[in-house]
Each structure stands twice: as structure tokens, then as C-alpha cells.
Design a protein around this motif. Sequence first.
Motif, PDB file in Angstrom:
ATOM      1  N   ILE A   1       0.876  -1.110  -0.270  1.00 12.12           N
ATOM      2  CA  ILE A   1       0.465   0.064   0.126  1.00 12.12           C
ATOM      3  C   ILE A   1       0.889   1.261  -0.051  1.00 12.12           C
ATOM      4  O   ILE A   1       0.495   2.485  -0.645  1.00 12.12           O
ATOM      5  CB  ILE A   1      -0.856   0.147   1.475  1.00 12.12           C
ATOM      6  CG1 ILE A   1      -1.707  -1.320   1.310  1.00 12.12           C
ATOM      7  CG2 ILE A   1      -1.719   0.920   1.414  1.00 12.12           C
ATOM      8  CD1 ILE A   1      -2.557  -1.291   2.860  1.00 12.12           C
ATOM      9  N   GLY A   2       1.448   1.097   0.605  1.00  7.41           N
ATOM     10  CA  GLY A   2       2.904   2.215   0.761  1.00  7.41           C
ATOM     11  C   GLY A   2       2.749   2.761   2.293  1.00  7.41           C
ATOM     12  O   GLY A   2       1.511   3.019   2.572  1.00  7.41           O
ATOM     13  N   GLY A   3       3.431   4.509   1.909  1.00 13.87           N
ATOM     14  CA  GLY A   3       2.872   5.528   2.763  1.00 13.87           C
ATOM     15  C   GLY A   3       3.144   7.034   1.954  1.00 13.87           C
ATOM     16  O   GLY A   3       3.524   7.061   0.738  1.00 13.87           O
ATOM     17  N   VAL A   4       2.640   7.930   3.160  1.00 12.68           N
ATOM     18  CA  VAL A   4       3.321   9.345   1.756  1.00 12.68           C
ATOM     19  C   VAL A   4       3.773  10.201   3.111  1.00 12.68           C
ATOM     20  O   VAL A   4       4.347   9.794   4.418  1.00 12.68           O
ATOM     21  CB  VAL A   4       1.577  10.083   1.990  1.00 12.68           C
ATOM     22  CG1 VAL A   4       0.836   9.065   1.395  1.00 12.68           C
ATOM     23  CG2 VAL A   4       0.937   9.749   3.741  1.00 12.68           C
ATOM     24  N   GLY A   5       4.734  10.956   2.880  1.00 13.04           N
ATOM     25  CA  GLY A   5       5.618  12.568   2.951  1.00 13.04           C
ATOM     26  C   GLY A   5       4.815  13.416   3.186  1.00 13.04           C
ATOM     27  O   GLY A   5       4.101  13.653   1.874  1.00 13.04           O
ATOM     28  N   ILE A   6       5.566  14.754   3.834  1.00 11.62           N
ATOM     29  CA  ILE A   6       5.077  15.696   3.422  1.00 11.62           C
ATOM     30  C   ILE A   6       5.997  16.836   2.996  1.00 11.62           C
ATOM     31  O   ILE A   6       7.487  16.412   3.337  1.00 11.62           O
ATOM     32  CB  ILE A   6       5.120  16.655   4.673  1.00 11.62           C
ATOM     33  CG1 ILE A   6       3.352  16.511   5.152  1.00 11.62           C
ATOM     34  CG2 ILE A   6       4.056  18.152   4.680  1.00 11.62           C
ATOM     35  CD1 ILE A   6       3.102  16.243   6.492  1.00 11.62           C
ATOM     36  N   ASP A   7       5.782  17.612   1.942  1.00 15.21           N
ATOM     37  CA  ASP A   7       6.935  18.485   0.894  1.00 15.21           C
ATOM     38  C   ASP A   7       7.663  18.914   2.135  1.00 15.21           C
ATOM     39  O   ASP A   7       6.807  19.676   1.999  1.00 15.21           O
ATOM     40  CB  ASP A   7       6.384  18.478  -0.102  1.00 15.21           C
ATOM     41  CG  ASP A   7       7.878  19.204  -1.157  1.00 15.21           C
ATOM     42  OD1 ASP A   7       8.690  19.611  -1.034  1.00 15.21           O
ATOM     43  OD2 ASP A   7       7.836  18.947  -2.429  1.00 15.21           O
TER      44      ASP A   7
ATOM     45  N   HIS B   1       2.789  13.633  -0.454  1.00 18.43           N
ATOM     46  CA  HIS B   1       2.557  12.832  -1.851  1.00 18.43           C
ATOM     47  C   HIS B   1       3.301  11.083  -1.055  1.00 18.43           C
ATOM     48  O   HIS B   1       4.270  11.456  -0.081  1.00 18.43           O
ATOM     49  CB  HIS B   1       3.877  13.138  -2.597  1.00 18.43           C
ATOM     50  CG  HIS B   1       3.618  14.855  -3.422  1.00 18.43           C
ATOM     51  ND1 HIS B   1       2.210  14.616  -4.411  1.00 18.43           N
ATOM     52  CD2 HIS B   1       3.522  16.048  -2.958  1.00 18.43           C
ATOM     53  CE1 HIS B   1       2.237  15.725  -4.594  1.00 18.43           C
ATOM     54  NE2 HIS B   1       3.444  16.637  -4.191  1.00 18.43           N
ATOM     55  N   GLY B   2       2.897  10.412  -1.639  1.00 21.97           N
ATOM     56  CA  GLY B   2       3.797   9.316  -1.532  1.00 21.97           C
ATOM     57  C   GLY B   2       4.801   8.498  -1.846  1.00 21.97           C
ATOM     58  O   GLY B   2       6.000   9.565  -2.897  1.00 21.97           O
ATOM     59  N   ILE B   3       5.383   7.850  -1.275  1.00 20.63           N
ATOM     60  CA  ILE B   3       7.023   7.985  -1.039  1.00 20.63           C
ATOM     61  C   ILE B   3       6.884   6.893  -0.764  1.00 20.63           C
ATOM     62  O   ILE B   3       8.244   5.863  -1.231  1.00 20.63           O
ATOM     63  CB  ILE B   3       7.920   8.375   0.356  1.00 20.63           C
ATOM     64  CG1 ILE B   3       6.468   7.547   1.473  1.00 20.63           C
ATOM     65  CG2 ILE B   3       7.239   9.724   0.758  1.00 20.63           C
ATOM     66  CD1 ILE B   3       7.678   8.125   2.979  1.00 20.63           C
TER      67      ILE B   3
ATOM     68  N   LEU C   1       2.036   1.516  -3.456  1.00 15.66           N
ATOM     69  CA  LEU C   1       0.874   1.911  -3.924  1.00 15.66           C
ATOM     70  C   LEU C   1       0.626   3.794  -4.259  1.00 15.66           C
ATOM     71  O   LEU C   1       0.937   4.158  -4.901  1.00 15.66           O
ATOM     72  CB  LEU C   1      -0.249   2.028  -4.016  1.00 15.66           C
ATOM     73  CG  LEU C   1      -0.358   0.309  -4.985  1.00 15.66           C
ATOM     74  CD1 LEU C   1      -1.674  -0.458  -4.719  1.00 15.66           C
ATOM     75  CD2 LEU C   1      -1.065   0.068  -5.759  1.00 15.66           C
ATOM     76  N   GLU C   2       0.901   4.157  -2.795  1.00 14.16           N
ATOM     77  CA  GLU C   2       0.641   5.391  -2.599  1.00 14.16           C
ATOM     78  C   GLU C   2       1.666   6.486  -3.871  1.00 14.16           C
ATOM     79  O   GLU C   2       1.461   7.480  -3.863  1.00 14.16           O
ATOM     80  CB  GLU C   2       1.658   6.012  -1.630  1.00 14.16           C
ATOM     81  CG  GLU C   2       0.192   5.348  -0.242  1.00 14.16           C
ATOM     82  CD  GLU C   2      -1.201   5.688  -0.030  1.00 14.16           C
ATOM     83  OE1 GLU C   2      -0.955   7.215  -1.061  1.00 14.16           O
ATOM     84  OE2 GLU C   2      -1.652   6.069   0.875  1.00 14.16           O
ATOM     85  N   ARG C   3       2.799   6.007  -3.677  1.00 14.93           N
ATOM     86  CA  ARG C   3       4.052   6.256  -4.742  1.00 14.93           C
ATOM     87  C   ARG C   3       3.598   5.929  -6.150  1.00 14.93           C
ATOM     88  O   ARG C   3       3.785   7.020  -6.547  1.00 14.93           O
ATOM     89  CB  ARG C   3       5.754   6.099  -4.476  1.00 14.93           C
ATOM     90  CG  ARG C   3       6.583   6.800  -5.037  1.00 14.93           C
ATOM     91  CD  ARG C   3       7.531   5.903  -4.642  1.00 14.93           C
ATOM     92  NE  ARG C   3       8.713   6.492  -5.860  1.00 14.93           N
ATOM     93  CZ  ARG C   3      10.137   6.165  -5.535  1.00 14.93           C
ATOM     94  NH1 ARG C   3      10.975   4.833  -5.007  1.00 14.93           N
ATOM     95  NH2 ARG C   3      11.250   5.998  -6.518  1.00 14.93           N
ATOM     96  N   ALA C   4       3.632   5.154  -7.159  1.00 18.01           N
ATOM     97  CA  ALA C   4       3.374   4.677  -8.180  1.00 18.01           C
ATOM     98  C   ALA C   4       1.703   5.304  -8.562  1.00 18.01           C
ATOM     99  O   ALA C   4       2.476   5.454  -9.602  1.00 18.01           O
ATOM    100  CB  ALA C   4       3.364   2.832  -8.017  1.00 18.01           C
ATOM    101  N   LEU C   5       1.042   5.928  -8.214  1.00 10.35           N
ATOM    102  CA  LEU C   5      -0.374   5.862  -8.353  1.00 10.35           C
ATOM    103  C   LEU C   5      -0.298   7.387  -8.018  1.00 10.35           C
ATOM    104  O   LEU C   5      -1.635   7.891  -7.492  1.00 10.35           O
ATOM    105  CB  LEU C   5      -1.500   5.242  -8.395  1.00 10.35           C
ATOM    106  CG  LEU C   5      -1.495   3.871  -8.440  1.00 10.35           C
ATOM    107  CD1 LEU C   5      -2.061   2.666  -7.845  1.00 10.35           C
ATOM    108  CD2 LEU C   5      -1.260   3.619 -10.044  1.00 10.35           C
ATOM    109  N   ASP C   6       0.970   8.038  -7.513  1.00 13.41           N
ATOM    110  CA  ASP C   6       0.674   9.676  -7.044  1.00 13.41           C
ATOM    111  C   ASP C   6       0.048  10.945  -6.941  1.00 13.41           C
ATOM    112  O   ASP C   6      -0.954  11.466  -6.776  1.00 13.41           O
ATOM    113  CB  ASP C   6       2.088   9.893  -5.995  1.00 13.41           C
ATOM    114  CG  ASP C   6       2.618  11.493  -5.640  1.00 13.41           C
ATOM    115  OD1 ASP C   6       1.877  10.746  -3.735  1.00 13.41           O
ATOM    116  OD2 ASP C   6       2.180  12.353  -5.342  1.00 13.41           O
ATOM    117  N   THR C   7       0.196  10.340  -8.755  1.00 15.77           N
ATOM    118  CA  THR C   7      -0.751  11.566  -9.822  1.00 15.77           C
ATOM    119  C   THR C   7      -2.321  11.694  -9.497  1.00 15.77           C
ATOM    120  O   THR C   7      -2.681  12.301  -9.664  1.00 15.77           O
ATOM    121  CB  THR C   7       0.116  11.559 -11.158  1.00 15.77           C
ATOM    122  OG1 THR C   7      -0.530  10.099 -11.500  1.00 15.77           O
ATOM    123  CG2 THR C   7       1.293  11.681 -11.166  1.00 15.77           C
TER     124      THR C   7
END
Length: 694
Positions: free
Chosen positions: A186-192, A199-201, A204-210
Motif C-alpha cells: 500500500i505504501g506511505g506518504v510524506g510531506i514536501d 505525496h506518496g513515498i 501504491l501511494e508513490r506509484a499512483l501518486d498523480t
Amino acid sequence: MKKENRTHILLRYLWVIAGIMLIVAGVVYKAFDNTILHAKEWNQKALEELSRVQVIKPERGNILASNGSILATNLTFYNVRIDFRSERFLESQYLLAIDSLADSMARYFPIRDAAGWKKRLKKPLDKPKNKRPRAFKLIGNISYAQYEHLRTFPFLKIKNPNKNGLTREAVMRRVNPYGAMARRSIGGVGIDSVNGETHGISGLERALDTLLYGIPGIAKKIPLTKDIVNWTDVPPTPGYNITTTIDINIQDIVENELNNVLTYCDAEWGVAVLMEVSTGNIRAISNLEKSPSGRNGEYIEGMNRAVLGFEPGSVVKTLSMLIALEDGIVTDVNRVISTGRSFPYAGGRPITDSHSCPSMTVKEVIERSSNIGMAKIITSRYGDHPGQFYSRVKKLGFLDPMNTGIAGERPPRFDSVPDNRGGRIALSRMSYGYTTEIPPLYTLSIYNAIANDGKYVRPRLVSRLTSETTDTVLPVSYIGSGTACSPKNASLLRMMLTNVVWGEHGTGKLLRNDKVRIAGKTGTCYIIENRGYNTSKKRLAFCGFFPADNPKYSCIVLTCHPRQNAFGAASTSGTVLKNIALKMYSRGMLDNNPELRPDPEQPQQPPVMFASTHQRVDYLRQGFNIGHVKHFAPAKASRTVPSLKGCSLRDAINHMESLGIDVTFSGSGYVTSQSIPPGTTPAAGARIHLTLNN
């Protein structure tokens, strides 16, 4: 005297009038300066302010399981603060309530005990009133329900915020309601840190971030009577909700069975992927590795090794045999091959088998897992031009990107070797699983194609995209030409893989059972360390499908460096697959109707289960005319409560229910305290209360 006073009064009036006139003159001058002399500059500043836009962050989409259960979503949490310089703060009442408030905080938010909470609550009062904090953080990251409960605590239940100084700050967080379940996938997210965007890091969170992120909106400034405010000019578009192929029930089975075997054999890490044969839907994916803390041999969700390359070992022999059948190298599976003790091909180190045999049929090469047999078959066609074997594998589509949606996915490293002696030696090793690096998911795709009558379906983790305006169902797609082999050759390969478990010489005989017929291939590979093979460390694999006669699911399992209770791929990785299949069978997930059947040897009378002493068994048999009594001695193993601190609720309940202990809980997140201390032997029917916090 009166005249003198009058003069003083008039003089004062004159001073007052003079002061007013000066102020009026200043106002008139400033108005003239702003509207006439510097009007252009002020108009430019006003234009800049009104033209300034603010980006409105969109709401990130949810990630869902196949049945709509939420795997990742956005939730609002709160940081609760106290303003100790609030205008009407009731300090005396606060001091009177501080003991009971500390007790309440310790009970429902046990990150510290009552004494610790009391010390923290009194600390702001040690400073002078004008230096006390205006935003003292009482507690952070609590849910709305927890905040509402907090408002019932002593002193904090005062409704006027000016009197108790209570304020809350909303914080949006990405949460996984099912905890560690399939977390790496599933993945995780981080704050720019630059623009504050989420955004996903990973996964799936990263691969499908857009798709998940959405489209930001725009707010402009507009002038009102008393202020300039933000006005939404372009509203933000929320991200897509992404429906995955994960089945929560199957995922739970796969994770538990993988964890059980890893714990039993004390392995470094393990990975398991289970896929639906007809669609390529990944129903479960689990990556477990030993916790860095090493606490009680615990395994946690680790690196997503399902999409990373490893030397596959003997499981790749199935790919080699598929090519041999499709290319006409093998036309008769009953043809006998002379294998002998070794095969010194092209002057390289002689190839050997773990169980040598003078000769065997072609179909037995897979059953016996013969390195010599597989090398002889492949080199008979590609030995003169070993580079063509790479081209053949590439033509199959096996080296193409899968595009499953999992971040970090890597294609296989399958080298194109030169047409020389070194290339021929490399080809012979390549045919049975060395000198290549293949991600487990790619290996699984070949076995799935064999189970699917040769249709080379693409593994996928995403099945649907939904938003406020669209609902897109992603169709099943295929790799390469869509066909890995003919239905006839797929049938032959299924027979060979079935014989691995059910044949006389099969390497997977340990996986036989009377419920689910399993087919597949064992694989063993030494681990490369310091530029060489460490023969004391093995990576054990099993890839296959079930039920063998009518495959519905394919599965691959890898177990790395088991230290005890392990003798091979079948007893580790194969056992995981077998246990998964049996658990799914018992829950009716294989289009079956599980039911209890009488023992064929005693069809007239079901067995009686009885836990007692051997002496009472005879008493039962005689007194009640029972012919078949199964006796189970009372368990003598120690039943002590483990430490559950840091466990998710699901894991904690599994631990406790295995000991026969009922569970109640409060809060959400991870276990921070338990009512029964670790090491305690619980009484029958005991109940434990768990307190959770994020």
C-alpha cells in the motif's frame, strides 16, 4: 483671579485646537499623498495583493480493498492546547482539579502515569503569569471521539473556552485502518518540506501518486467592506479513490501463515504473493522480516521483496521446460535422458544433482529437480548460440515491465551472453536458476500462465478508479502476445508440476494432503555474500497453484536463511503455501463446501473426542458402549501472557485468543498498556483490557 483662570482655560483650548488642527493637517496631507502624489505606487500594491493567489490542496484519494474496505484514507486528528494567559482563565479551579485531571489523563492516555501527568500539568504555572504559554500542548494526534471524551474530564468540561483556555488544532493524517496489513504494498506518504504538499513515498501511494493526489485549486483575494478575503476561484479536484485487488480475508490468512512458518524456522525474512489465476488479481502480498529490535523474534512488515530481483534457483526450471516444449526441443516427455553423476559442460565446473540418478525421463526432470537434465535439454538447442536463449525469453515478454502499480518494481536481470565458452557455461547455469536475478512476481506470472492454459495474464494490484465524476474499471491485460504456451503444453507442464508433490520421486511430497491437491516446484539457492556463494545460507522457494486439477490461485513463497526446524523448500516455503490452501479450503474459498466426513474405517459411528486420563477412557468405552474414543492428554505447556506493548489490535487479539483470554480495549492505534502484566499465568476465562494510542 477669575480673569486669570479664564486666560488659562482659553490658552488650553488653543493648545487642544492647535493639536487637532495638526492632526487634521497630517490626515489631509497623507490622504493627498496617497491619492495624488503616490497613488500609482499604492494602486500597484493593491493590485499585487488582489492578484495574489493561494493554492488550495486537494483531498487525497482513498485506497480500497477489493470489497470496498478502506486500506488507506485521510482522517482529521487534533492537537489539544491550553492557553494559560486566557483572559478569564480560572487558575484556582485548575489547581483544585489537577489531581483528578491527571488521573483521567493517565487512564485514557497512558503515555505517562498519573504522577507524570500531574508534573506536566503543573509546569506552566511555575512561570509568571505574563510568561505562561498561550498554546501549551496537552496532547496531540487524537481522534474526534477522543477529543469529545477529553472534554468530559475535570476542569476541561467547563464550556467557556476563555475560562479553561482549551483550544484544538485540526491536523490531517494518512492512516491505515488495518495496521501493518500489506503496508509495504500500500505504501506511505510524506510531506514536501518546500511546499507542504503530501505525496506518496512508497508502494501504491508513490506509484499512483498523480492519481491519488488530485488537482490543486486556486483561491484569489477579493476586497469586501472591511477586509480582503480569500475567494475560491478554481475549486480543488479530489484524487481518485483506487480499488485494489487485495482481499482482506485472504491477506489475513497469507500474513498469518507466513508469520507462523518464519517464526517456527527462525528465518531472516519471507515473502508471499497469492494471485487469482484467471484475472491476475493479486489477492494477497506479504513481506515480513525480523524486527530490528529483535523483541521475542517478532516479524514486522518489511521491504517489498516481491518486486526485487533474486537468483530464483530451481523454480526457474519450469520456464526452461516451457521454452523447450514450445520450441520443439522436447517432443516426447517420456524420452529417457542419460544424467549420470555429473555433467562437465563446456569445460566449466561439472553440474551435479543433489540426488543423482543414472537416467530419467524428460517429465521426471521437473519432478526430481534435475540440474543435469535441464542443462542438457537447453544446451542441446542453444549451446552453439547461447545468446539466442536471452532473445527467446525476451520474446516471451518475461523481461517486460509488469506495471503492477507497486513502486520499486524491477524487471528481471537476464543477461544476453556471448557465443563463446563463457556464454555456454553461463547458459547451462541459467537453465536451472543461477546467474540471473528474477523478482518473485515475475516467476509467479509464468506459473500462473501454466495454470491458466497458457494465457499470460498480467499481475495487477489495481482494478478500479473512481472519483466524483468518473468510474473506470481497468480490464484484465496480458503480457507480450498474451500467450506463454499452447494449452497442450500447459497441460503437460501442469502434470509435471503436480508430480513434484504427488509423484514417486517428487521433491515436494511433504505437501500432500487429503483436502487440496497442490502442484508446484521447489527451489533452493545459496545466498551471495562478499562476491561469492555462502553455502551456509539458503534462500528457499516454492511456486505453484491449487487446486491442481482446476487451478484457481497461484502462489509463490520465499524464505530466507531459516536457522532451525527446516530441511528444505517444501518444509518452509512449501508449507506456507499448503497451509494457505488448507485454510482457504476450510473457509469455503475454493468453491468447495467443507464439511466433516466420517472416518472411512469407522463409517457407522463418529469418533468421540475426550480429554481425560487413560483410565477414564476405558470407563467411557464400557459404560456407554463407545467403540472409537480418541484421547487427548491435557496440555502441560506454559501459558503466560506476553508483552503486547506496540502491537496492533489485530495482532494482540490473535495472541490473547490463542491463550483463551477474552479481550476488551479502549482507544485506537497500538497497545500502550495491558491490565494483565506480562509473564502472568491467566486463569481460565480471564479477560484482559488493552489501552491503545496512536
